[in-house]
Each structure stands twice: as C-alpha cells, then as structure tokens.
Design an enzyme around this catalytic site. Sequence first.
Site, PDB file in Angstrom:
ATOM      1  N   SER A   1       0.863  -1.120   0.020  1.00  0.00           N
ATOM      2  CA  SER A   1      -0.015   0.130   0.111  1.00  0.00           C
ATOM      3  C   SER A   1       0.777   1.227  -0.020  1.00  0.00           C
ATOM      4  O   SER A   1       1.987   1.372  -0.768  1.00  0.00           O
ATOM      5  CB  SER A   1      -0.800  -0.168   1.211  1.00  0.00           C
TER       6      SER A   1
ATOM      7  N   ASP B   1      -8.649  -4.964  -6.023  1.00  0.00           N
ATOM      8  CA  ASP B   1      -8.305  -3.911  -5.227  1.00  0.00           C
ATOM      9  C   ASP B   1      -8.434  -2.400  -6.075  1.00  0.00           C
ATOM     10  O   ASP B   1      -7.597  -2.393  -6.892  1.00  0.00           O
ATOM     11  CB  ASP B   1      -6.868  -4.036  -4.662  1.00  0.00           C
TER      12      ASP B   1
ATOM     13  N   HIS C   1      -6.263  -5.982  -1.419  1.00  0.00           N
ATOM     14  CA  HIS C   1      -5.155  -5.191  -1.241  1.00  0.00           C
ATOM     15  C   HIS C   1      -4.113  -5.940  -0.596  1.00  0.00           C
ATOM     16  O   HIS C   1      -4.223  -6.413   0.506  1.00  0.00           O
ATOM     17  CB  HIS C   1      -5.629  -4.086  -0.147  1.00  0.00           C
TER      18      HIS C   1
END
Length: 457
Positions: free
Chosen positions: A162, A396, A423
């Site tokens: 991320s 995602d 994710h």
Amino acid sequence: MKVLLVFTLIIGLINGLAYPKNFNEEQVSNISPYTPFWFSQTLDHFDDENTESFSQRYFINDQFYDYTNGGPIILYINGEGPVSSAPCQTGDGVVLYGQALNAMIVTLEHRYYGESTPFQDLTTENLKYLSSEQALNDLAIFVVWFQSQLSNAGKIVTIGGSYSGALSAWFRIKYPHITSGSIASSGVVNAILQFTTFDEYVAYAAGEDCSNALRLVTKAVEEQILAGGSAEQKVKQIFQAESLTDNGDFFYWLADSMAEGIQYGFHSQLCSPLIEAMNNNGDMISTYSNYTINVWGQSLGTPEEYSTVWQQNTTADPAKADRQWWFQTCAALGYFQDAPLSGSIRSSMVNMTYFKTHCQQVFGIPLWPNTAAVNIHYGGNNTAGTNILYTNGSQDPWSRASVIQTISDSQQSVMVTCENCGHCVDIRASCPGGCAQPNNIAQVRALSIKLLESWLS
Ligand SMILES: *[C@@H]1O[C@H](CO)[C@@H](O)[C@H](O)[C@H]1NC(C)=O
Ligand SMILES: *[C@@H]1O[C@H](CO)[C@@H](O)[C@H](O)[C@H]1NC(C)=O
Ligand SMILES: *[C@@H]1O[C@H](CO)[C@@H](O)[C@H](O)[C@H]1NC(C)=O
Ligand SMILES: *[C@@H]1O[C@H](CO)[C@@H](O)[C@H](O)[C@H]1NC(C)=O
Ligand SMILES: CC(=O)N[C@H]1CO[C@H](CO)[C@@H](O)[C@@H]1O
C-alpha cells in the site's frame, strides 16, 4: 488503507515496557519478533542546523537468519499505522520470503505512527516533519546502521504494501546504492488528487449485481439523511454512527465501508446478502448495516475515526493514525476518492468540496496537496527504477494508483487474480474473506522469490 492489529499491539506495548533498548548482535539469540528495539532518529533530515532527534521503534525476526554465516536483510517497510511485531505469522508472504532467503527480517515503524512519534501534541505545526521524503531517509539511515551491527550481513532488499509499497519502490529508486531490489505490493506510487477511478473500480470489482445493490443502499440512506430530523437520527442509529454529525463525514464513512469491503477481500460477505435482499425486496439498509457493524466494523473501521472532531484531536495516541494519515493526504498525496458523475456507488456528497473543506477543518489552515509535484519528484506510475516488482490484487481499487503494466524487464507488474484477491494479498497471511480458487497467489510468490534471489545474487 489502515490495518490496526489490536492484539499484537497490546503484546507490543507490554514488551515495550520490558525491553527499551537497541539491537546488539552479541546479546541476542532467538529474539521474539514482538520485542521492540529503539533507534535514535534525526527529526529533520533536510536541515542540518536542527539537531533534534526522536526514538523510532523497530522489530526483528531472526528465526531464519544464521548469525554465523550471515545472509541478506529484508527491510519490511511500514506505513500509516502502529506496528507491534516483525512479520512472523504463518503464511505471511514476507515470512515465506525470509525463509526462502534465510534472511534477517527487520521492520521500522513509520515516523509519527504508533510509538514512533516525535511529539505528544500533533498540532499542524508539529506535523511538518511527517512526509514520505523524511520517512525514506529514516529508513536509509536506519538500515545502513542495522547492517553494520551484523558481523556477516549480506545485501538489503525492501518489501512494503500500500503506501509502504510505494515507499518500497521509492526507496529503491532513491537509494540504489543501499538496496538491491524492491517488492511493491499494491504500491500506490501515483499520487492522484481527484481519485474518481477508485469508486469506478470498486463498482467494477464488485460486479454488476453487487454494485447495483450498493447504489440502492446509498440512495435509500441518502433519502433518510437528507430528510433530516428524526429520519436522519434513526438511520444513523441503525448504523451506530450517531457520532458522525457532519453529513459529509457520514457519507464518506458509508462509502469506505463498501470500498474497503471490496478492497480487503470481503466481497462475498458484503455482496451476497445485499444481492439477495435486492432480489427479494428485502430491507437494503438493515442488510447493509448488519455487514457494516458485524463484518467491516469489527476489524477495519469505526464511525468515530471518520469524524472531523476526532481528527482535530491533537493528542498523540499510539493506537490512532487517522489524523496523521489525513495530514499526509491533505499535505502531499491526495488520493481523494470522490463520487463519479455517473454510476457512482458513493453519495455525491463525497465530492472534492467535501475533501477540501475537511482538510481545512481538521488542520485549521487551507492545506491542499500538490500531487503533480509529488509525481514529478518520484515519477508517478512511470517510475525509472530497476529491480522492482509491482504486485496488485485484481479486486483492489488502489491498483488504479499503482503500476499495472510492466514497464521494463526490471520493473515488472503482476496481478494477483481471484475472487476476494484484494489489497496487498500477496504479502498478507490470508484473504480476510477467503481467497477463492482458482488463484495465482502461489505463482506470484514464486516469482517474488525468484526475483529476490536474482537481485541478491
Ligand atoms: C448479519 O451478518 C452476519 C455476519 O455476516 C450473518 O451471519 C447474519 O446472517 C446477518 N443477519 C442478517 C439478519 O442479515
Ligand atoms: C483526544 O484524544 C485523547 C487520546 O486518544 C483522548 O484521551 C481524549 O479523550 C481525546 N479528547 C477528546 C476531547 O475527545
Ligand atoms: C458536495 O459535498 C458537499 C458536502 O458534502 C455538499 O454540501 C454538496 O451539496 C455537494 N455537491 C454536490 C454537487 O453534490
Ligand atoms: C499509469 O496510469 C495510467 C492511468 O491510470 C494508466 O493508463 C497506465 O497504464 C499506468 N501505467 C502503468 C505503467 O501502470
Ligand atoms: C500485469 C497485469 O496483469 N496488468 C493488468 C492490470 O489490470 C489492467 C486492467 O485494469 C490490465 O490492462 C493489465 O494487463
């Protein structure tokens, strides 16, 4: 994006009281991955007249590392939340890579998060040293020092997911003399001010039936909220979200519960009951509030965190990360997920005016990011790096801010594909909603190991 692991946090805090010290190779053997160590870090890397420092927390997992013969170092990079251990869960991608490489795994908490905060009062003025540039320099200084503490350490590679996936890519781009390669899982390297494609991708990943059901939920809730008075109070009660007095905050929270359901692989738990309710004239609001409270609310979000008042609170709290992350998005990174003009899942109240007002209200100054400057600085999603692997999850929405096409042989992109593949799925221990078969997680992990080995050779 946040992942708050409350259980491990508590263990970390207990250990934190017991062992406040720095790492020393001679004194360790089979150290617990929950044992915190502390590094004295420079507060401002870009002003040599500022000599202030702060304590930054780190953890190690040495279970695969052979102190006598040495081995590589995996620097697992953290992002916008507290950290309470080095990666150590069975099935965690980073642990698997550490095992395959006989690596030392070390992880540094990001400045301003968890226990690594330079200030107890997070006023807007005190937040000025919170940036990706400062964080990258923290990592560089720390990992060079850490490597020097091991008598037989080999080369360094980084992994992150991320925002920290973006840091992992940027770390290789900025410090190729320190690190040999990078895995950027769901690495959001493209700072996007108006991130409309986020909602569009949630709709795409949810599928037609589910996104239609989500639109019905939003419409039904909007009718109650905009009616005001007792209708508004009642619907907020149903969602246990009375603390969200600002309707912009309420609709953003409502939208995030949908989006994160898809983003984190709760697709089945979110969509199946809603589609059934839609097809059988069921109550959309209560079906959705059940998911929001019992599935999403249990592990990911609480309404309070989304309120302007909560984020205005400047008292540092190791468990709270929202004010800091909003600062990073309002000051630099953007990623504001506004409603598309047509086909939106979220309410049109979640628009750029909402975000701009929110940034101003939370920080008390007209804070608004220049994402173009960030992308010129790092390269956006057209990075000029080498030895970087970008991985994304097929469901995602954050993939829209990552590298989704292979740029060159040494900057490949792969998609982890399945129902519930969300994710950072390749480096997580599991899909929260269960990764459906077929999926290519094993292949992506095998490729990751192959590339890590070649970068380290
Ligand atoms: C509420 O959600 C739980 C957990 O997903 C589920 O088991 C239960 O059937 C749901 N109840 C209703 C009334 O939809
Ligand atoms: C602000 O946050 C601190 C730390 O979490 C908390 O103890 C305090 O009650 C909060 N203040 C208000 C007014 O909510
Ligand atoms: C934009 O959002 C604000 C605050 O949420 C709201 O008052 C306004 O009506 C919205 N504008 C549109 C065009 O939906
Ligand atoms: C960068 O983002 C743009 C716009 O979303 C997309 O069209 C392009 O394919 C992306 N490039 C890479 C290398 O992923
Ligand atoms: C590497 C890879 O599979 N990239 C895919 C990512 O997703 C986009 C669609 O959103 C495809 O066009 C790419 O091929």
